[in-house]
Write a protein that holds these residues in place. Structure first.
Motif, PDB file in Angstrom:
ATOM      1  N   THR A 361      -5.349  11.301   0.906  1.00 62.63           N
ATOM      2  CA  THR A 361      -6.367  10.770   1.501  1.00 62.63           C
ATOM      3  C   THR A 361      -7.160  10.883   2.572  1.00 62.63           C
ATOM      4  O   THR A 361      -7.748  10.611   2.721  1.00 62.63           O
TER       5      THR A 361
ATOM      6  N   VAL B  18       0.898   5.299  -0.589  1.00 64.93           N
ATOM      7  CA  VAL B  18      -0.633   6.203  -0.391  1.00 64.93           C
ATOM      8  C   VAL B  18      -0.231   6.791   1.364  1.00 64.93           C
ATOM      9  O   VAL B  18       0.288   5.951   1.529  1.00 64.93           O
ATOM     10  N   VAL B  20      -2.608   7.112   3.786  1.00 64.91           N
ATOM     11  CA  VAL B  20      -3.423   7.913   4.712  1.00 64.91           C
ATOM     12  C   VAL B  20      -3.876   8.705   5.425  1.00 64.91           C
ATOM     13  O   VAL B  20      -3.230   8.132   6.751  1.00 64.91           O
ATOM     14  N   LEU B 343      -6.427  -2.142   6.194  1.00 67.34           N
ATOM     15  CA  LEU B 343      -7.165  -0.630   5.582  1.00 67.34           C
ATOM     16  C   LEU B 343      -7.530  -1.344   4.240  1.00 67.34           C
ATOM     17  O   LEU B 343      -8.865  -0.567   3.954  1.00 67.34           O
ATOM     18  N   LYS B 349     -14.014   1.907   4.287  1.00 67.81           N
ATOM     19  CA  LYS B 349     -13.910   2.625   2.673  1.00 67.81           C
ATOM     20  C   LYS B 349     -13.209   1.317   2.022  1.00 67.81           C
ATOM     21  O   LYS B 349     -12.108   2.142   1.690  1.00 67.81           O
ATOM     22  N   PHE B 352     -12.103   2.989  -1.286  1.00 71.48           N
ATOM     23  CA  PHE B 352     -11.367   3.390  -2.247  1.00 71.48           C
ATOM     24  C   PHE B 352     -10.383   2.872  -1.640  1.00 71.48           C
ATOM     25  O   PHE B 352      -9.615   3.596  -2.526  1.00 71.48           O
ATOM     26  N   TYR B 353      -9.738   2.426  -0.615  1.00 70.37           N
ATOM     27  CA  TYR B 353      -8.101   2.709  -0.692  1.00 70.37           C
ATOM     28  C   TYR B 353      -8.027   2.044  -1.762  1.00 70.37           C
ATOM     29  O   TYR B 353      -6.807   2.023  -1.778  1.00 70.37           O
ATOM     30  N   ASN B 355      -8.516   0.862  -4.037  1.00 73.75           N
ATOM     31  CA  ASN B 355      -8.472   2.230  -5.563  1.00 73.75           C
ATOM     32  C   ASN B 355      -7.171   2.764  -5.316  1.00 73.75           C
ATOM     33  O   ASN B 355      -6.109   3.112  -6.910  1.00 73.75           O
ATOM     34  N   MET B 356      -6.828   3.495  -4.226  1.00 74.37           N
ATOM     35  CA  MET B 356      -5.820   4.301  -4.283  1.00 74.37           C
ATOM     36  C   MET B 356      -4.661   3.512  -3.974  1.00 74.37           C
ATOM     37  O   MET B 356      -3.961   4.120  -4.978  1.00 74.37           O
ATOM     38  N   LYS B 357      -4.199   2.341  -3.915  1.00 75.88           N
ATOM     39  CA  LYS B 357      -3.461   1.841  -3.890  1.00 75.88           C
ATOM     40  C   LYS B 357      -2.581   0.827  -4.560  1.00 75.88           C
ATOM     41  O   LYS B 357      -1.393   1.148  -5.447  1.00 75.88           O
ATOM     42  N   PHE B 358      -3.454   0.334  -5.715  1.00 75.24           N
ATOM     43  CA  PHE B 358      -3.753  -0.544  -6.559  1.00 75.24           C
ATOM     44  C   PHE B 358      -3.879  -0.236  -7.857  1.00 75.24           C
ATOM     45  O   PHE B 358      -5.178   0.990  -7.967  1.00 75.24           O
TER      46      PHE B 358
ATOM     47  N   GLN C  17       0.755   0.000  -6.204  1.00 72.04           N
ATOM     48  CA  GLN C  17       1.300  -1.381  -6.542  1.00 72.04           C
ATOM     49  C   GLN C  17       0.746  -1.496  -8.045  1.00 72.04           C
ATOM     50  O   GLN C  17      -0.384  -0.842  -7.787  1.00 72.04           O
TER      51      GLN C  17
END
Lengths: 374, 374, 374
Positions: A361, B18, B20, B343, B349, B352-353, B355-358, C17
């Motif tokens: 990220t 992810v 971060v 987070l 943000k 954004f996170y 979207n990154m994670k899920f 996830q």
């Protein structure tokens, strides 16, 4: 908000995973995971019974001796019954059976010379035989004391022991244990040990392991002592009643095990434990003769029996079970971490696997470009 | 099917993550993880020794007193030896050393007036001196009772205590402990405490902490009492033998520690515990004089010693070790959850996170489009 | 290297996830997770107090009896005071109160015929009355023995019991407990039980549950026995002092609970436990009459009281708390695994979910193409 809640309830998250198709890593990791699984199921659950909680019992013990002793000292015959040779008489869990004695009859308060115990004495070793009067008695070369006179002369211990017949006395033990957490009460008179059986049986380690009646000679032998040796100077023997029970099976399988051992040094031990061998105490019977208070002093050598109840019960309990499972899952996690270390730091293709596993990220834009590059 | 199994064995899944790259979140999360790690290693493992399992001992205790007391009451000299002043005589773990007494000689069964205990009496406070005959004795203003006569008059307790010499008696303690789970047996006659040493030594908290021979005066002093005070009305002192052992080091380092304290109220305590101070009991010696049964009644004031064995042994055990590790991993998971909350819900943000994670599975098509959008 | 370290510190990894938006799976999984949460918080923490560690106390007990008995046997009146009817006299935690007796006066060493105990005797049942002389006495049809003569005849037990007055004796119990790990010492003379209260109170299960003075008749009744029955042949009663304490609240709430039960078979039990009913022992008083040693033998039937201290203290401890949390997280992981099994093997769209969850690493190229296909 209600929407968010319903969303939460109808959603479910599951971690995304990389399925690494690499024979070496796969085998190593599966073996580690298998090892953890075998440990948790085999060791923690089956061997150590980790699904059970434990409880220690509170107990009470009563004893009863039977048998008659006989002595013939200088032609004077005497019998000794239970009220003569057991101290204390009321049947405690810790008691002494007299096997030898030094008797000093007709003691009365007065002054008399001390008995010389050792030729060489240091200052700390007081004789404790009475109150010094300050007079020296020439005939014995010892000090005169105010004491119960004549002073006991215990320099020679009768050998063979006077009450060798103690070997054939029998001991009856009653023991009740309660496991407070599990709420179970058991007695050593378990199912099948009824009045009829007790009247006939005698404890034998193999043939009658549940009979609560013990021959003194057997106890001494099972402790590894020689009866004549221990009878002469006395000794201390522990009778351990072991209640190791599993309450996941029927309560009737919870039965005591008896075992016997010397408490302070077994005969096979080296000189190290010497100071503690032997057991004796003094006991006086008072009477009045011609208006003078007198006493008969008995130095009693005997076998001191200490009945020690040892207990450990186990029973299924949801808490240790789930704790074991939960921490087992944690250890599974450790296995994954170990495999990851191999994957990400040791394999030649580690950079590739790193890219597979991780998503970066750095900045929103950077990430998007990276993602596209893939 | 065999193919599926071999697939399973050559595969290995690892979670995708992810990474971060955010200084604030990174530092916070690493600190939380570090805290958890320090807790698990430092606290659970090193400080609380969470890698060890524990065991409590079963024990047996024998005692032996030595020393001679001397009294001179109204010119009558008497000595008191062990068989006179220790109750019971056989050396139990709980025993009384007489330090003061009220003697009532020549009691015989008959009728005599009660001794007036208190001037004001309520109905509940029975004198318990005998069976009321219903006759009132005018000379003493008390009731006549059928009892051992004359009735004991214990209104005045001798002061100073008659057997102050008890201060110099010595007590020898033998204690054997067995840790049943670890299978270790120890005695307080540890390595180096041999017959020679025992003949010379005397317990001292610093100079001779392992000597099993104690001077009564020292015990009383170490318990915080004044000997004369406790000797007069009696008292109860606990001698605690503390076996705190670590069996990961050599067994010979498992040594007892002795400490002493008043059992019911220390002298420094306030009046609250008053009802329990003092210790006495009555003891009778029976004899026959001119064919009449008589007895000498002794109201014994003394120090009651209770030897209390306290034990806790620890030893490395694989189960608590892996349970600690496993649950430690679980707590690591909690740390991650906390960081995720920061987070995903607190950072600017956060969308954004998220979207990154899920990755969402609304519908197959929706997802595909979403995926493309990324 | 320092760069790598700073990278490590400013990074933070969180698992990626899949958020499965499926009502059925979502509800099932949330319910499982909720169940685990309720179990951990509700059962482990609140019900079983899993955040606490436990400690068992070491204890010491002293007792004191009060009361006078009275017998009138064949016109001979006698009173029995504490020193006559309590064995041992010094106030142990285990003691006997005589309620009935068979007295054999004036025994002296000599030869006399045995007393016939049973008409039918098997070889194991020795009479143990003395040493056989080998002579048969015709008048009694029994063997002659060398024994304390005359031999005791205990075939008839006095009924009603001679010391029914024992019902009104009172027992005073002093009990001190120390929890070694928590370092707390308590006595059964808790706050409010002062000298004044003790002088007036009498234990009652509801009205005075903390009064340490017990009427014997009450104890027997609360154990479920009938006093006259138990007094005749004797019996054994356990007085359990239960210290179940929670040291997260003020120490003063840690109070003893007393309860009473028969130790070997309650009156309601069936014949199974018969062999153990009754309690007796023999006790001799020695004296000299016309220079001949004689003794009075007492077969004492009595109630044996065994004071059993049972303790379990709990207190907040960080270790079990975090172990419970940690293993709870592990069980959460199990819940996820269960849901994954449903998702990946039972649902119709399982292939789709498998693709969502897993990323394959067949070969770098293969993967890249797969990824593009998505």
């Amino acid at each position: 908000n209600a929407n968010a809640l319903s969303d939460f309830f109808f959603e479910y998250e599951t971690p995304r995973q990389v399925l690494v198709r690499n024979r070496r890593v796969g085998v190593v990791c599966r073996l580690i995971q298998l090892g953890v699984l075998v440990y948790i199921i085999g060791w923690v659950f089956i061997y150590e019974k980790g699904y059970q909680s434990t409880d220690i019992a509170v107990s009470s013990v009563f004893t009863k001796m039977k048998g008659v002793g006989y002595t013939n000292v200088n032609g004077v015959e005497r019998v000794w019954d239970v009220s003569d040779y057991v101290f204390p008489p009321q049947g405690d869990s810790s008691f002494v059976v007299m096997t030898n004695y030094i008797i000093t009859e007709g003691q009365q308060m007065g002054t008399c010379p001390e008995v010389l115990l050792y030729l060489l004495m240091n200052s700390r070793l007081s004789l404790f035989q009475g109150e010094m009067t300050g007079v020296c008695v020439n005939t014995t070369n010892t000090c005169e004391v105010l004491a119960w006179c004549p002073v006991e002369d215990d320099r020679i211990i009768p050998s063979p022991p006077l009450l060798m017949s103690a070997e054939n006395y029998t001991l009856f033990i009653k023991n009740s244990v309660t496991f407070p957490i599990f709420g179970v009460t058991r007695s050593n008179l378990v199912e099948g040990i009824d009045a009829d059986y007790i009247n006939k049986c005698l404890y034998h380690p193999e043939d009658a392991p549940l009979c609560p009646i013990f021959r003194l000679g057997d106890i001494v032998k099972l402790s590894g002592f020689n009866f004549e040796t221990i009878a002469q100077e006395g000794g201390t023997i522990g009778i351990v009643i072991d209640w190791t029970c599993n309450f996941d099976v029927a309560v009737k399988h919870c039965k005591p095990k008896y075992n016997f051992h010397g408490l302070y040094g077994n005969p096979s031990d080296t000189g190290q434990t010497r100071p503690s061998l032997g057991y004796n105490f003094r006991y006086a019977k008072h009477y009045l003769e011609n208006s003078v208070q007198k006493r008969t002093l008995l130095k009693v050598f005997g076998i001191r029996f200490d009945i020690i109840v040892q207990s450990l019960a186990r029973k299924f309990d949801i808490i240790p079970t789930l704790t074991a499972i939960g921490s087992g899952v944690g250890i599974f996690g450790v296995a994954t971490v170990v495999c990851d270390l191999v994957l990400l730091y040791l394999l030649p293709k580690r950079e590739f696997y790193k890219n597979m596993k991780f998503k970066y990220t750095d900045t929103p834009i950077q990430v998007r470009s990276r993602q596209c590059a893939k």
